[in-house]
Motif scaffolding. Structure first.
Motif, short mmCIF file in Angstrom:
data_model
loop_
_atom_site.label_atom_id
_atom_site.label_comp_id
_atom_site.label_asym_id
_atom_site.label_seq_id
_atom_site.Cartn_x
_atom_site.Cartn_y
_atom_site.Cartn_z
N ASN A 1 -1.61 -5.71 -7.85
CA ASN A 1 -2.61 -6.23 -8.07
C ASN A 1 -3.28 -6.89 -7.24
O ASN A 1 -4.18 -6.23 -6.67
CB ASN A 1 -2.62 -7.46 -8.65
CG ASN A 1 -3.38 -8.83 -9.00
OD1 ASN A 1 -4.96 -8.22 -8.50
ND2 ASN A 1 -3.05 -9.20 -9.79
N VAL A 2 -2.30 -7.17 -5.61
CA VAL A 2 -2.91 -7.32 -4.05
C VAL A 2 -4.18 -5.92 -3.51
O VAL A 2 -4.55 -6.38 -3.00
CB VAL A 2 -2.36 -8.14 -3.36
CG1 VAL A 2 -0.71 -7.69 -3.27
CG2 VAL A 2 -2.52 -8.81 -2.61
N LEU A 3 -3.24 -5.25 -4.17
CA LEU A 3 -3.17 -3.71 -3.32
C LEU A 3 -4.75 -3.79 -3.40
O LEU A 3 -6.13 -2.83 -2.73
CB LEU A 3 -2.33 -2.65 -3.36
CG LEU A 3 -1.27 -2.38 -2.67
CD1 LEU A 3 -0.62 -1.51 -2.55
CD2 LEU A 3 -1.31 -3.06 -1.08
N HIS A 4 -5.10 -4.32 -5.70
CA HIS A 4 -6.58 -3.54 -5.56
C HIS A 4 -7.02 -4.65 -5.09
O HIS A 4 -8.56 -4.24 -4.26
CB HIS A 4 -6.31 -3.97 -6.94
CG HIS A 4 -7.67 -4.11 -7.21
ND1 HIS A 4 -8.41 -4.49 -8.46
CD2 HIS A 4 -8.98 -2.94 -8.23
CE1 HIS A 4 -9.06 -4.71 -9.09
NE2 HIS A 4 -9.52 -3.51 -8.16
N ILE A 5 -6.98 -5.95 -4.56
CA ILE A 5 -8.18 -7.12 -4.44
C ILE A 5 -8.53 -6.24 -2.66
O ILE A 5 -9.69 -6.40 -2.59
CB ILE A 5 -7.33 -8.34 -4.26
CG1 ILE A 5 -6.72 -9.26 -4.88
CG2 ILE A 5 -8.06 -8.93 -2.89
CD1 ILE A 5 -6.02 -9.65 -5.20
N LEU A 6 -7.81 -6.21 -1.84
CA LEU A 6 -7.80 -5.15 -0.38
C LEU A 6 -8.70 -4.22 -0.47
O LEU A 6 -9.35 -3.83 -0.20
CB LEU A 6 -6.11 -5.08 -0.07
CG LEU A 6 -6.28 -4.79 1.70
CD1 LEU A 6 -6.52 -5.74 2.31
CD2 LEU A 6 -5.01 -4.42 2.25
N VAL B 1 -5.68 1.16 2.13
CA VAL B 1 -4.93 -0.26 2.14
C VAL B 1 -3.62 -0.38 2.62
O VAL B 1 -3.59 -1.07 2.89
CB VAL B 1 -5.05 -0.29 0.77
CG1 VAL B 1 -6.48 -1.07 0.40
CG2 VAL B 1 -4.41 1.08 -0.15
N LEU B 2 -2.71 0.91 2.68
CA LEU B 2 -1.96 0.72 2.83
C LEU B 2 -2.12 0.57 4.48
O LEU B 2 -0.48 0.06 5.09
CB LEU B 2 -1.17 2.02 1.83
CG LEU B 2 -0.52 2.38 0.93
CD1 LEU B 2 0.33 3.09 0.38
CD2 LEU B 2 -0.53 1.23 0.55
N ASN B 3 -2.27 1.82 5.06
CA ASN B 3 -1.98 1.18 6.09
C ASN B 3 -3.25 -0.10 7.54
O ASN B 3 -2.62 -0.48 8.08
CB ASN B 3 -3.19 2.32 7.49
CG ASN B 3 -3.60 3.73 7.47
OD1 ASN B 3 -2.03 3.95 7.59
ND2 ASN B 3 -3.57 4.77 7.18
N GLN B 4 -3.49 -0.54 6.49
CA GLN B 4 -4.09 -2.03 6.54
C GLN B 4 -2.75 -2.89 6.68
O GLN B 4 -3.04 -4.22 6.89
CB GLN B 4 -4.50 -2.57 5.85
CG GLN B 4 -6.48 -1.99 6.12
CD GLN B 4 -7.42 -2.59 4.88
OE1 GLN B 4 -7.33 -2.12 4.02
NE2 GLN B 4 -8.85 -2.51 5.74
N ASP C 1 5.32 -7.46 11.57
CA ASP C 1 5.13 -6.44 10.95
C ASP C 1 6.12 -6.99 9.73
O ASP C 1 6.58 -6.39 9.16
CB ASP C 1 6.54 -6.07 12.03
CG ASP C 1 7.77 -7.31 12.25
OD1 ASP C 1 7.73 -8.38 12.20
OD2 ASP C 1 8.99 -7.04 13.08
N HIS C 2 5.54 -7.99 9.28
CA HIS C 2 5.92 -8.81 8.02
C HIS C 2 5.71 -7.86 6.48
O HIS C 2 6.30 -7.63 5.81
CB HIS C 2 5.30 -10.07 7.58
CG HIS C 2 5.37 -11.41 9.04
ND1 HIS C 2 6.41 -11.46 8.40
CD2 HIS C 2 4.47 -12.22 8.81
CE1 HIS C 2 7.00 -12.58 9.39
NE2 HIS C 2 4.84 -13.12 9.61
N PHE C 3 5.16 -6.31 6.78
CA PHE C 3 4.19 -5.73 5.88
C PHE C 3 4.81 -4.26 5.89
O PHE C 3 4.71 -3.99 5.10
CB PHE C 3 3.19 -5.92 5.18
CG PHE C 3 2.50 -7.25 5.06
CD1 PHE C 3 3.18 -8.51 4.87
CD2 PHE C 3 1.81 -8.13 5.66
CE1 PHE C 3 2.93 -9.56 3.90
CE2 PHE C 3 0.77 -9.12 5.18
CZ PHE C 3 0.87 -10.02 4.95
N GLU C 4 5.58 -4.26 6.75
CA GLU C 4 6.29 -3.00 7.16
C GLU C 4 7.37 -2.39 6.23
O GLU C 4 8.01 -1.24 6.08
CB GLU C 4 7.44 -2.88 8.98
CG GLU C 4 6.56 -3.09 9.84
CD GLU C 4 6.96 -2.47 11.51
OE1 GLU C 4 7.61 -2.72 11.03
OE2 GLU C 4 6.16 -2.35 12.10
#
Length: 801
Positions: A545-550, A708-711, A722-725
């Motif tokens: 869901n949140v990746l789609h928002i991004l 979106v993943l690179n973001q 580095d929270h989302f690594e």
């Protein structure tokens, strides 16, 4: 006690002065709430006593529902509605200048649950009473329910939940019915009439004190009981470290789900489970013996239902009582036990099936361990006769193997019924997770699709919609939710469809006000309210869901003319304290919100809101306002879901996978009134069994996904560090266990489809109407009627009909 507002008002004022020794103008809102609560409990008491007397003296079969969770929420409105006195009380209080809706806010949620499991148990109790069925609930009176969630700089913080800070007006302490529960110690053998017997000695004794709560049926005289147990120190024994004993004892019912990432936490969880079942079995048997007197006929007169595996130790506990206290022989005790218990499984995740290490189990529960070991030995001998030489099969089915007690195996072997909670869930159990047991016990397995109590989740939480329904088709649907199907007559009624749309907009405006008050975010009620509220877990895919928002944010930035209907994405979720991955997703949602909400190129077309401390009372505010209900779990992972049913009943359209009860919602509403996407359960299981899924391919060949993943790991997101690594690695290095990237394109496309559908208000309202009209099937009344007929064999009492 009172039949009109004037009589109520007089009794209320008199009660307040007697309870608090002060006049009404001197009283606080807390005083007023507890005065009303005590008054209503007294109003309930005669029917409560009458119901208990009937159960005591009528020879009718009864059911006892054991659950580690009962997520009750607030009870004032529910009790007033079910008693049929809401309007009387509302008018009486209004004469005193008291707003009943504001008084309801004084009550703390009874948050004795984590999610669907506990809320299902609460709905079931409501339906049992409303259908005049003899059913009792047994649970634990946690001093602190599920933690109170605070969001600090986007991170979840956990605070102790204080639902008992001011006491609980609906409970009655029954000290005279206290039961003793033993832990630790040892087992010694002795001979009685040439028969070898056993007894548990040198145990540490804990007192289980019952607190009873009335469960009021809707417009009926039936008032059933929920009994919650509190752990307190028993009589002091010399030689004990009294302070340590007191701390250890009170810890048993201190917190719902203590952290079990360490040994002490595991011991405490197992203590909780045995504490619940030991006290409950003693209470059940005392009640039964008072009524009937012959334990040989126990299974003919009662059923005990195990809600998931947490209470499964009730099976060896009943065996212990029959063997050690009433001198039954093993075979007869086992016959009685296995015909008394029924078990509901709530998961398809093999890693979620409970296992207890013998090193913990045996010393804490020495006699129970002996009995479980004997059950296992006898069961394995049976299997050997059926499957001689098939060591692997027997090993896989054993209750004890690899130094662990497998609780689901014990539940299946020790019960006469095993049910899943949706059609697909039951089929997965039969064909995959429990296939060996299904082959051996095909007659035990059955499906009972979950349900919700429509009285709380529609009648009480959405009065504007309820009034529209009743003014159109009458109010028979309140007693018989299948009558909601009459709404289909309004399929082409443009005036009704406009009213339905206006009701939704009114609810959205109310929620927008709550969002501004709690979060300081202005949201547009004309935007699509796209809502995902549920426990935070990787398989539920809040991440997708949140990746789609991004992704939508990227479209807005790349193309200022990008045309789509504005969206307000609303999240509510708690992550288990030790579930660090889930906590990272909460932080990600907040970082994306910080990026998107006030970005000049987004221009308010996307808003992201996280409502902290999601709970029953907050759900009652959110669900009536939803346009889209996000039910996007990886297919085959969600057993059923009940949030999907609540949203559907309130006129939200499901956007989801073919998982759990989504499939049955699709069957009810048809393909044109739901938004389905993604892999099927069969496709997911094929990937899991045979491989062939490579997440990195989707990263390389889909530029949207790559961006979106690179973001997640560049400097796009505020306060990312580095929270989302960890999230990035889970999707690529660890090959995306829950197929987020595989389903991403399908998810984007179905959102585009939903957005276009929303542009036509009348068409959208017609789709909403079809969902409401077909939601009666998902009432817990239907579910409980099926349990009563197909599993428990209970019926209405003669005085209740």
């Amino acid at each position: 006690m009172f039949s009109d507002p004037i009589e109520f008002k007089e009794l209320f004022l008199k009660k307040l002065e007697m309870m608090y020794g002060k006049t009404f103008p001197e009283s606080t809102s807390q005083d007023q709430f507890f005065t009303l609560g005590h008054l209503i409990r007294e109003y309930i008491s005669m029917n409560w006593i009458h119901t208990n007397e009937q159960y005591r003296f009528n020879k009718q079969k009864q059911v006892y529902y054991l659950s580690i969770e009962f997520l009750l929420g607030r009870l004032l409105r529910q009790n007033l509605t079910n008693l049929g006195i809401y309007e009387i009380v509302d008018k009486g209080l209004l004469d005193l200048g008291i707003d009943l809706a504001e008084m309801e806010e004084v009550e703390h949620d009874a948050g004795l649950g984590n999610g669907g499991l506990g809320r299902l148990a609460a709905c079931f109790l409501d339906s049992l009473a409303s259908l005049n069925l003899p059913g009792h609930g047994y649970g634990i009176r946690y001093k602190h329910g599920l933690f109170e969630q605070k969001i600090v700089n986007g991170f979840q913080m956990e605070l102790p939940e204080q639902w008992l800070r001011h006491g609980h007006v609906w409970e009655v302490r029954k000290s005279d019915l206290t039961v003793e529960v033993p832990f630790w110690g040892k087992v010694e053998s002795y001979t009685e009439k040439d028969v070898l017997r056993f007894r548990h000695v040198d145990a540490e004794i804990v007192a289980a004190v019952p607190y009873d709560m009335p469960v009021v049926g809707f417009e009926t005289s039936t008032v059933n009981t929920l009994r919650l147990w509190s752990a307190e120190p028993a009589a002091y024994k010399a030689g004990k470290d009294m302070m340590k004993y007191k701390r250890d004892t009170e810890a048993i019912t201190e917190f719902l789900y203590p952290d079990d990432t360490h040994e002490e936490g595991k011991i405490l969880r197992l203590k909780q489970q045995y504490f619940l079942v030991s006290a409950s079995i003693r209470s059940i048997l005392d009640s039964y013996l008072y009524r009937n007197g012959d334990l040989k006929e126990l299974h003919e007169n009662i059923s005990i239902h195990i809600n998931d595996t947490h209470p499964v130790l009730a099976i060896p506990e009943l065996m212990r009582v029959l063997l050690d206290e009433y001198s039954f022989e093993w075979e007869e005790a086992w016959e009685i036990t296995t015909n008394t218990f029924a078990y509901t499984n709530h998961t398809t995740l093999s890693e979620a099936l409970e296992r207890w290490p013998i090193r913990i189990f045996q010393p804490l529960l020495p006699r129970i361990h002996m009995i479980v070991n004997e059950i296992n030995e006898r069961f394995c001998r049976e299997l050997w006769k059926e499957y001689p030489g098939e060591w692997k099969r027997i090993e896989d089915m054993a209750i004890i193997s690899h130094d662990e007690v497998k609780m689901a195996h014990l539940a299946i072997v020790g019960s006469f019924s095993v049910n899943g909670v949706a059609k697909i869930h039951t089929e997965i159990l039969k064909q995959r997770e429990m296939n060996l047991f299904y082959q051996y016990y095909p007659g035990k397995f059955n499906s009972k699709t979950n349900g919700i109590t429509h009285r709380r989740w529609l009648l009480n939480s959405n009065p504007s919609l309820s009034n529209l329904i009743s003014s159109s088709i009458g109010d028979e649907w309140i007693k018989d939710p299948s009558k909601l199907v009459k709404l289909k007559e309004y399929h082409h009624d443009t005036a009704f469809l406009k009213d339905l749309y206006d009701v939704k907009q009114g609810n959205k405006q109310k929620l927008a006000g709550l969002i501004y008050e709690s979060n300081g975010i202005i949201v547009d009620p004309s935007s699509i309210f796209d809502i995902q509220v549920k426990r935070l877990h990787a398989y539920k895919r809040q991440l997708m869901n949140v990746l789609h928002i991004l992704h939508l944010y990227n479209r807005c930035v790349e193309d200022p003319g990008f045309d789509f209907h504005p969206r307000t994405f609303i999240f509510g979720a708690k992550a288990s304290p030790g579930y660090y991955y889930a906590k990272k997703i909460i932080k990600l949602i907040h970082s994306v919100a910080d990026l998107v909400n006030d970005h000049p190129l987004v221009k308010g077309r996307i808003k992201v809101v996280f409502l902290e401390n999601y709970r029953v009372s907050l759900a009652e505010e959110i669900i009536p306002a939803a346009d889209l209900s996000e039910q996007i779990s990886t297919a085959s992972k969600e057993a059923s879901g009940t949030g999907n049913m609540k949203f559907m009943m309130n006129g939200a359209l499901t956007l989801g996978t073919l998982d759990g009860a989504n499939i049955e919602i699709l069957e009810q509403v048809g393909r044109d009134n739901i938004f389905i996407f993604g892999l099927t359960a069969e496709e997911v299981m094929k990937y899991q069994h045979h491989g062939g899924y490579y997440a990195m391919e989707y990263f390389h060949y889909d530029t949207r996904i790559k961006k979106v993943l690179n973001q997640l790991i560049d400097d796009t997101l505020p306060d990312a560090g580095d929270h989302f690594e960890t999230i990035y690695d889970s999707l690529l290095t660890e090959n995306d266990q829950f197929f987020v990237l595989r389903d991403f394109d399908s998810y984007v496309r179905v959102h585009e489809q939903a957005g276009k559908a929303y542009e036509n208000k009348e068409h959208w309202s017609r789709m909403c109407l079809q969902n409401i009209a077909n939601s009666g099937y998902f009432s817990s009344d239907r579910t409980i009627e099926q349990y009563a007929k197909d599993i428990w064999g209970i019926a209405q009492g003669s005085l209740m009909k």
